[in-house]
Each structure stands twice: as C-alpha cells, then as structure tokens.
Design a protein around this motif. Structure first.
Motif, PDB file in Angstrom:
ATOM      1  N   ASP A   1      -4.248  -2.410  -4.241  1.00  0.00           N
ATOM      2  CA  ASP A   1      -5.595  -2.501  -3.685  1.00  0.00           C
ATOM      3  C   ASP A   1      -6.645  -1.796  -4.533  1.00  0.00           C
ATOM      4  O   ASP A   1      -7.804  -2.221  -4.568  1.00  0.00           O
ATOM      5  CB  ASP A   1      -5.622  -1.908  -2.267  1.00  0.00           C
TER       6      ASP A   1
ATOM      7  N   GLN B   1      -7.524  -4.496  -6.988  1.00  0.00           N
ATOM      8  CA  GLN B   1      -8.171  -5.666  -6.403  1.00  0.00           C
ATOM      9  C   GLN B   1      -9.510  -5.325  -5.748  1.00  0.00           C
ATOM     10  O   GLN B   1     -10.490  -6.072  -5.900  1.00  0.00           O
ATOM     11  CB  GLN B   1      -7.244  -6.316  -5.366  1.00  0.00           C
ATOM     12  N   GLY B   2      -9.565  -4.194  -5.015  1.00  0.00           N
ATOM     13  CA  GLY B   2     -10.799  -3.822  -4.335  1.00  0.00           C
ATOM     14  C   GLY B   2     -11.923  -3.530  -5.309  1.00  0.00           C
ATOM     15  O   GLY B   2     -13.061  -3.981  -5.107  1.00  0.00           O
TER      16      GLY B   2
ATOM     17  N   TYR C   1      -3.251  -2.273   4.885  1.00  0.00           N
ATOM     18  CA  TYR C   1      -3.770  -3.217   3.888  1.00  0.00           C
ATOM     19  C   TYR C   1      -5.279  -3.365   4.009  1.00  0.00           C
ATOM     20  O   TYR C   1      -6.025  -3.185   3.045  1.00  0.00           O
ATOM     21  CB  TYR C   1      -3.095  -4.577   4.047  1.00  0.00           C
TER      22      TYR C   1
ATOM     23  N   LEU D   1      -8.013  -1.820   1.269  1.00  0.00           N
ATOM     24  CA  LEU D   1      -8.779  -2.755   0.454  1.00  0.00           C
ATOM     25  C   LEU D   1     -10.277  -2.597   0.695  1.00  0.00           C
ATOM     26  O   LEU D   1     -11.075  -2.561  -0.252  1.00  0.00           O
ATOM     27  CB  LEU D   1      -8.338  -4.188   0.768  1.00  0.00           C
TER      28      LEU D   1
ATOM     29  N   GLY E   1     -11.738  -6.725   4.972  1.00  0.00           N
ATOM     30  CA  GLY E   1     -10.422  -6.260   4.556  1.00  0.00           C
ATOM     31  C   GLY E   1      -9.414  -6.588   5.629  1.00  0.00           C
ATOM     32  O   GLY E   1      -9.433  -5.982   6.704  1.00  0.00           O
TER      33      GLY E   1
ATOM     34  N   GLY F   1      -9.928 -10.233   0.313  1.00  0.00           N
ATOM     35  CA  GLY F   1      -8.883 -10.169  -0.701  1.00  0.00           C
ATOM     36  C   GLY F   1      -7.889 -11.305  -0.565  1.00  0.00           C
ATOM     37  O   GLY F   1      -8.166 -12.358   0.014  1.00  0.00           O
TER      38      GLY F   1
END
Length: 403
Positions: A165, A168-169, A194, A198, A244, A269
C-alpha cells in the motif's frame, strides 16, 4: 531333530528367501517405473492450500485467485508426478472475514499433506491467518494482500507477490495531483486494514504534493446507504473522492454520489479493479472513475498472452480478474520450492517438518520469470516488483489510462 528333517527345513527356508528376493526385485522395478524414489511406486500426496473469498461481496476477486492457482497446479502436476509426487489443491473459502479466515487456515494446516499456502485476498484476513501458518511452519505466499504489516511481523514464512500500500497509495496520490490535475479530495475508507492503510498512504502523499483533503470518513463493509455521506462531501465540492476499500462499497459510493449531483470521479486502489465495480455502480455513473492496480496490464505482462490462452481453455466464459496471474505466480513459487526440496531430499521428505522448513527457505531465495515478470523477494518477504498501473472506466470497461 534328524539330519533329514534339518536338510528339509533348510531347503524350505532357502526357497522362501529366494522367493522374497524375487518379489522384492519385482516391487523395486515397479517403483522405478511408477514412483521414482518411492518404494512400491506409491506417489506422495502433496497439497497446496488456497484460500480467499469464494462467496460474498468480493467473490469475483477471490474466485479469480482460486482459478489462477488451479491453472498453475494443473500445469505443474505431470512433472511432479515424475518425481514421485501427486499434487493437488485444497481450496477453502475465507468469506473475506478474519475469523473465518483463521478457521480456514487451521483447516488447511491440519492436513499434513499441505506444504504451502496461497492466500489471502484481504489483508485483514491474511494478517491474523499468517500467525497460524507461522505456528505450523508452513509457507504463505499472498497474491493480493497489500497492507505492509503482513510482512513486518518477523515471520520467516510469509511472502507476497503483490506490491504494498505504501507504493500504491503514494503512486495514486502523485498521479492524481501531477497527471490528472486534481487539487482537492474527500477520502473514505472501509475500516479494514487494507482500506485504512491505502487511504492513509494516499492522503499523506496527496497533502505532501500540496493537495487539500476536504474530509476523511469511515464506512463499514456491507454498508449500503451513503446518502448522508455523499451529500456532505458534495457540499465541500472536492475534485475527487478517494475510496480505500473493495469494489462493492466503492461502486455504491460512485452511484450514490453521482445521483446526488457530485460531478467528480471516484478513485481507488486494486480493490476496485474488476468489472463488478462497473456493473454495480452502473456504467454511466462509473464512467471516468479511476483505479490503480498492482503490476502491468495483462497485455503487457511478459507471459500474459500464454496465461490468457490457458485461462480461456480451462474457464470458458469467465473473466480474468486483477489477481489471477499473481495467484498463478504465487502458486508456481511454491511449486518450484517443492521441486527443489524433492530433488534434494527426496519426494517422501516434502511433507515432513524438515521438508516444509526447506520449502520456506527455498521460497525465500526465489528468482524466477513468472507471468507477471520477475518474481523475487526482499528481506521482509515483499516482492521486488513495484509496478502499478492506473486505469479509467471508458464505455463500460476498465482500460489503462494513457491520456
């Protein structure tokens, strides 16, 4: 005993010994033909456990993980049979629920034939279940759990083939600000490890770029009515809603926010990257929404076309989901470790305590070319492949964003 009786007894014993030698020799030949290093030709039963949600709101992604694992096991089975191993899959539904996931983990490790686990989809399930796998001394390779905490517990048996994360975040925040031109955003998460992780990474990176967070809110998994929330968000007039969490709730936020008059897109995401998101939101509402997903698009994955051909032949009419190729690669990581241990210690040793430990050690030094690209792990068990791709909904489908 008379001499004559002694001679007859000796002759009988000699005949029995010779017969035993003949039978043993025949049995040895059968073993060589049918089982390699397994006496008598019996194959050693070896299983790979696979667990994700196969039912419920995110079943599309979980079923895809099972499909990818199945393809890998079916492909690998003939070679392992030549090594004296019968390979199969033990699939257990975790329902995207932590308690159910721990029960699934216990069910799988209680089977002594299970030497590796490919699981789970949700970080909130993977993290508690990983303690079960660690206690049992069985390797876990996740194809989809992205919360950094999973591999920061000090467990030597936990790995993942998806990026995390923090990668990706921050990628999503920088892309939203620099490439898409959004300067204000309302942030929502679904209260899971999760979703929270995120969303927090996105918000921190977005603010670091100079963007404004107009609000931060939490919802719960399985919530259906977001009318009050989207009305509040609309009044602040952000450029974007960042969500998220997983696709069902995100799609409802998209649908209800557009119906409330919000004109900006929803972004999230990899949990959003499925056709199910568009179907639930409605194509018109989802049009222009964004998602980031781990890795490259299937068409750009090194062996993506090979995987697609294999998938369509095995699962006609089904859709390849976000993590299918990652589940395939995660399973092949375990398969390659099984092969290495069988070659070194023998097929019979694979399911032993020492064999399972050797599999963990073999996974740690993985360096192979998978469908998704090169697969290897750092000191924490995280993938060294950090690729992330942005997608947008165009005409009722997710497509890579290239504008």
């Amino acid at each position: 005993m008379s001499v004559a009786k002694s001679k007859r007894l000796f002759a009988i014993i000699a005949m029995l010994v010779m017969l035993a030698m003949v039978v043993t020799a025949c049995g040895g030949n059968d073993g060589a033909e049918n089982g390699g290093d397994n006496p008598g030709g019996d194959l050693v039963e070896v299983k790979i456990g696979v667990s994700s949600p196969f039912t419920g709101d995110v079943a599309a992604l979980g079923t895809g993980i099972r499909n990818g694992a199945q393809l890998a096991i079916e492909e690998a089975a003939p070679e392992l049979e030549e090594m004296g191993i019968s390979l199969s899959m033990l699939a257990v539904d975790d329902a995207a629920d932590p308690k159910t996931g721990v029960n699934a983990a216990n069910q799988m490790v209680s089977d002594s034939a299970v030497v590796g686990i490919v699981a789970h989809l949700n970080s909130g399930v993977s993290i508690p279940a990983s303690a079960v796998y660690n206690e049992a001394g069985v390797v876990q390779v996740s194809p989809a759990s992205t919360n950094p905490a999973l591999t920061l517990q000090g467990f030597e048996n936990v790995f993942r083939v998806c990026t995390i994360d923090t990668v990706q975040g921050s990628f999503a925040a920088e892309y939203a600000y620099d490439e898409l031109g959004f300067t204000s955003v309302a942030v929502i998460d679904d209260s899971t490890p999760y979703g929270e992780g995120l969303a927090a990474e996105f918000a921190a990176a977005f603010e670091a770029k100079g963007g404004e967070i107009t609000s931060t809110d939490k919802i719960q998994v399985k919530d259906l009515d977001f009318t009050a929330l989207v009305t509040k968000i609309r009044s602040a007039n952000p450029d974007l809603i960042y969500f998220g969490g997983m696709y069902t709730e995100a799609a409802l936020v998209s649908k209800q926010s557009k119906e409330a008059g919000f004109e900006g897109p929803v972004m999230g995401g990899d949990g959003l990257y499925t056709q199910q998101y568009i179907d639930i939101a409605g194509a018109a509402n989802a049009e222009g929404d964004f998602a980031t997903s781990i890795g490259l698009p299937l068409s750009e994955q090194p062996k993506g076309q090979e995987f697609q051909d294999m998938f369509e032949a095995t699962f006609p009419g089904q859709t390849i989901e976000a993590y299918d190729t990652y589940a395939y690669d995660a399973t092949m990581v375990v398969v390659e470790a099984i092969k290495a241990v069988a070659a070194d210690l023998g097929a019979d040793a694979v399911t032993s305590v020492a064999g399972k430990q050797a599999i963990i050690e073999a996974v740690a030094v993985t360096d192979m070319q998978g469908v998704t690209g090169n697969v290897s792990f750092d000191e924490n068990g995280d993938t060294t492949n950090k690729a992330v791709t942005p997608y947008v909904v165009r005409d009722g489908a997710w497509v890579p964003y290239t504008d």
